[in-house]
Design a protein around this motif. Structure first.
Motif, PDB file in Angstrom:
ATOM      1  N   LEU A 181       0.831  -1.212   0.000  1.00 43.62           N
ATOM      2  CA  LEU A 181       0.000   0.000   0.000  1.00 43.62           C
ATOM      3  C   LEU A 181       0.857   1.251   0.000  1.00 43.62           C
ATOM      4  O   LEU A 181       0.554   2.238  -0.678  1.00 43.62           O
ATOM      5  CB  LEU A 181      -0.928  -0.007   1.212  1.00 43.62           C
ATOM      6  CG  LEU A 181      -2.093  -1.009   1.161  1.00 43.62           C
ATOM      7  CD1 LEU A 181      -2.780  -1.093   2.520  1.00 43.62           C
ATOM      8  CD2 LEU A 181      -3.096  -0.610   0.088  1.00 43.62           C
ATOM      9  N   ALA A 182       1.947   1.221   0.761  1.00 42.61           N
ATOM     10  CA  ALA A 182       2.832   2.389   0.827  1.00 42.61           C
ATOM     11  C   ALA A 182       3.509   2.652  -0.513  1.00 42.61           C
ATOM     12  O   ALA A 182       3.836   3.806  -0.856  1.00 42.61           O
ATOM     13  CB  ALA A 182       3.885   2.183   1.922  1.00 42.61           C
ATOM     14  N   ALA A 186      -0.928   7.946  -4.402  1.00 38.37           N
ATOM     15  CA  ALA A 186      -2.126   8.314  -3.642  1.00 38.37           C
ATOM     16  C   ALA A 186      -3.404   7.981  -4.393  1.00 38.37           C
ATOM     17  O   ALA A 186      -4.376   7.476  -3.810  1.00 38.37           O
ATOM     18  CB  ALA A 186      -2.096   9.805  -3.297  1.00 38.37           C
ATOM     19  N   SER A 187      -3.440   8.207  -5.702  1.00 45.26           N
ATOM     20  CA  SER A 187      -4.656   7.955  -6.475  1.00 45.26           C
ATOM     21  C   SER A 187      -4.964   6.463  -6.554  1.00 45.26           C
ATOM     22  O   SER A 187      -6.121   6.046  -6.439  1.00 45.26           O
ATOM     23  CB  SER A 187      -4.517   8.544  -7.883  1.00 45.26           C
ATOM     24  OG  SER A 187      -3.420   7.950  -8.564  1.00 45.26           O
ATOM     25  N   ALA A 188      -3.945   5.615  -6.720  1.00 46.19           N
ATOM     26  CA  ALA A 188      -4.146   4.170  -6.791  1.00 46.19           C
ATOM     27  C   ALA A 188      -4.634   3.627  -5.445  1.00 46.19           C
ATOM     28  O   ALA A 188      -5.498   2.746  -5.392  1.00 46.19           O
ATOM     29  CB  ALA A 188      -2.852   3.472  -7.201  1.00 46.19           C
ATOM     30  N   ALA A 191      -8.235   4.637  -4.977  1.00 47.15           N
ATOM     31  CA  ALA A 191      -9.096   3.825  -5.843  1.00 47.15           C
ATOM     32  C   ALA A 191      -9.301   2.432  -5.261  1.00 47.15           C
ATOM     33  O   ALA A 191     -10.408   1.870  -5.322  1.00 47.15           O
ATOM     34  CB  ALA A 191      -8.483   3.734  -7.239  1.00 47.15           C
ATOM     35  N   PHE A 192      -8.238   1.854  -4.691  1.00 50.89           N
ATOM     36  CA  PHE A 192      -8.341   0.526  -4.074  1.00 50.89           C
ATOM     37  C   PHE A 192      -9.336   0.553  -2.916  1.00 50.89           C
ATOM     38  O   PHE A 192     -10.241  -0.289  -2.834  1.00 50.89           O
ATOM     39  CB  PHE A 192      -6.966   0.076  -3.584  1.00 50.89           C
ATOM     40  CG  PHE A 192      -7.022  -1.134  -2.690  1.00 50.89           C
ATOM     41  CD1 PHE A 192      -7.344  -2.389  -3.190  1.00 50.89           C
ATOM     42  CD2 PHE A 192      -6.752  -1.017  -1.331  1.00 50.89           C
ATOM     43  CE1 PHE A 192      -7.396  -3.504  -2.364  1.00 50.89           C
ATOM     44  CE2 PHE A 192      -6.804  -2.120  -0.495  1.00 50.89           C
ATOM     45  CZ  PHE A 192      -7.122  -3.371  -1.008  1.00 50.89           C
ATOM     46  N   TYR A 193      -9.169   1.529  -2.017  1.00 54.12           N
ATOM     47  CA  TYR A 193     -10.065   1.620  -0.860  1.00 54.12           C
ATOM     48  C   TYR A 193     -11.513   1.848  -1.300  1.00 54.12           C
ATOM     49  O   TYR A 193     -12.447   1.253  -0.750  1.00 54.12           O
ATOM     50  CB  TYR A 193      -9.628   2.753   0.070  1.00 54.12           C
ATOM     51  CG  TYR A 193      -8.363   2.455   0.837  1.00 54.12           C
ATOM     52  CD1 TYR A 193      -8.137   1.210   1.418  1.00 54.12           C
ATOM     53  CD2 TYR A 193      -7.378   3.438   0.996  1.00 54.12           C
ATOM     54  CE1 TYR A 193      -6.983   0.947   2.122  1.00 54.12           C
ATOM     55  CE2 TYR A 193      -6.214   3.181   1.704  1.00 54.12           C
ATOM     56  CZ  TYR A 193      -6.015   1.938   2.266  1.00 54.12           C
ATOM     57  OH  TYR A 193      -4.871   1.681   2.961  1.00 54.12           O
TER      58      TYR A 193
END
Length: 426
Positions: A181-182, A186-188, A191-193
């Protein structure tokens, strides 16, 4: 001997109320599905909102708080307006709560999901306060525990359906660790969350459609009026009179701890499987699925055994085995602990309806008030699940399973004392 405060139920009534009985048994299925979808939501929200185990416990805290708050008002509606009004109200609230999942998902706000769950639970409080005593009234009081267990057999079937819906339509199987995740931009990551949050909306909208269809059907079906009209008798209308019945109070305490144990075990089965056996979230859901299949099997076998064994003694035996298995899960851990955790569900199967039936036995016109008190005890699902979350965060999810183990001691004590009480009163 039949309780004279209950209305006679004849073969003609069976024909007249066949549609009502079908709907009532369906209610056990519908709230079983809602209850066990929470176990999927806990795993999903932990990932989607990056929550701790205690943070995920708010799913159950809010849900069972809804039961606690609405149980007595639901009992009042049953008493004043009858079963039909309470069942239609409960189904409507359930449907509205499920629909609220759509705006909650669009906003991606955890607290809005909690609000939706509270509304669903409010509806379920009406359904459980109505359906459980209704099933005990429709027949010979001496077979009430067995009859309620048969009706409750629809509950684990609903629970299994809920787990299957969650496994195939909510859980994505995508599990990124903190390092992955790190590494995302930020956009990816956002989008995942968002994708994980959005996954819960569709199934709940469909559930809402089905539940509201049941509400419409129930509005056009005749239901038994039951013993509500007897409330003008000297013993009928005083809620506080239920506190004069020690066995009922014992049932309330036992139900608090039993529901806490059941909800806690199932809420953290996926988490336990991940931590102790290295399972993925979907494999953990499969372990939960097996638990519920065993639960359903135990309900049918246990109910059949009640034809030969006293329900209170079967309750004592099942609580003892549950205690042993939960202790293994809470101390040994590993794959063996997971097997014990899963196996415990078989022996939990008859405990809720049997405690319920024993608690309201011989209450007469106080039966519904007593039922609402036992439904309030479902708050144990909130309190003990939160405690397990705290213990898990501070020690391990393995040690958290000692909370259900201690809870089964309380159920066993209730069964033993009730057996002695019933032997004295005949």
């Amino acid at each position: 001997m039949r309780d004279p405060t209950l209305p006679p139920f004849t073969r003609g009534d069976e024909r007249r109320y066949i549609a009502a009985l079908v709907i009532t048994v369906s209610l056990f299925f519908l709230w079983g599905m809602a209850n066990n979808l929470n176990d999927i939501l806990i795993a999903q929200f932990r990932k989607a909102f990056t929550l701790s185990d205690f943070g995920t416990s708010f799913v159950q805290q809010v849900f069972y708080f809804g039961y606690f708050v609405l149980a007595v008002p639901a009992s009042m509606v049953v008493r004043r307006f009858g079963y039909k009004a309470a069942i239609v109200t409960g189904l409507t609230l359930y449907g509205i709560g499920a629909l609220l999942f759509y705006p909650a998902a669009q906003a991606s706000v955890y607290q809005l999901f909690l609000l939706a769950l509270f509304v669903i639970a409010a509806g379920l409080a009406f359904l459980e306060t109505s359906a459980n005593p209704l099933m005990t009234e429709l027949g010979d009081p001496s077979t009430a525990a067995r009859r309620l267990n048969w009706a409750q057999a629809a509950n684990p079937l609903g629970a299994i359906t809920g787990i299957l819906v969650g496994r195939f339509f909510i859980l994505s199987g995508i599990e990124h660790d903190e390092r992955a995740l790190a590494a995302m931009d930020a956009s990816a990551r956002t989008a995942f969350y968002r994708t994980e949050v959005q996954a819960v909306a569709g199934p709940y909208v469909w559930i809402a459609v089905i539940v509201l269809a049941f509400a419409i059907a129930a509005a056009f079906v005749a239901f038994p009026k039951g013993a509500a009209e007897a409330d003008d008798t000297p013993t009928g209308g005083r809620f506080l009179d239920v506190f004069r019945h020690p066995r009922l109070i014992g049932a309330v305490v036992a139900q608090f701890f039993y529901v806490g144990a059941q909800v806690g075990l199932w809420s953290y089965t996926i988490r336990y499987a991940q931590a102790n056996a290295g399972f993925s979230e979907r494999a953990g859901a499969d372990a939960l699925f097996v638990s519920l299949v065993l639960f359903a099997t135990g309900r049918f076998i246990g109910t059949g055994l009640m034809a030969r064994l006293a329900p209170v003694r079967l309750l004592a035996a099942f609580a003892t085995v549950s205690l042993v298995l939960a202790t293994i899960a809470g101390t040994i851990g590993g794959t063996l602990g997971l097997y014990a955790l899963v196996a415990a569900s078989f022996f939990m199967s008859i405990q809720f309806p049997t405690i319920f039936a024993i608690g309201i036995e011989k209450l007469g016109t106080l039966r519904r008030a007593g039922a609402s008190l036992i439904v309030m005890a479902i708050i144990g699902g909130a309190g003990l699940t939160a405690l397990m979350g705290l213990i898990s965060d501070r020690t391990s999810i393995t040690h958290a399973m000692l909370v259900p183990a201690l809870s089964f001691i309380v159920v066993l004590a209730f069964a033993i004392t009730s057996d002695r009480s019933l032997a004295k009163t005949g």
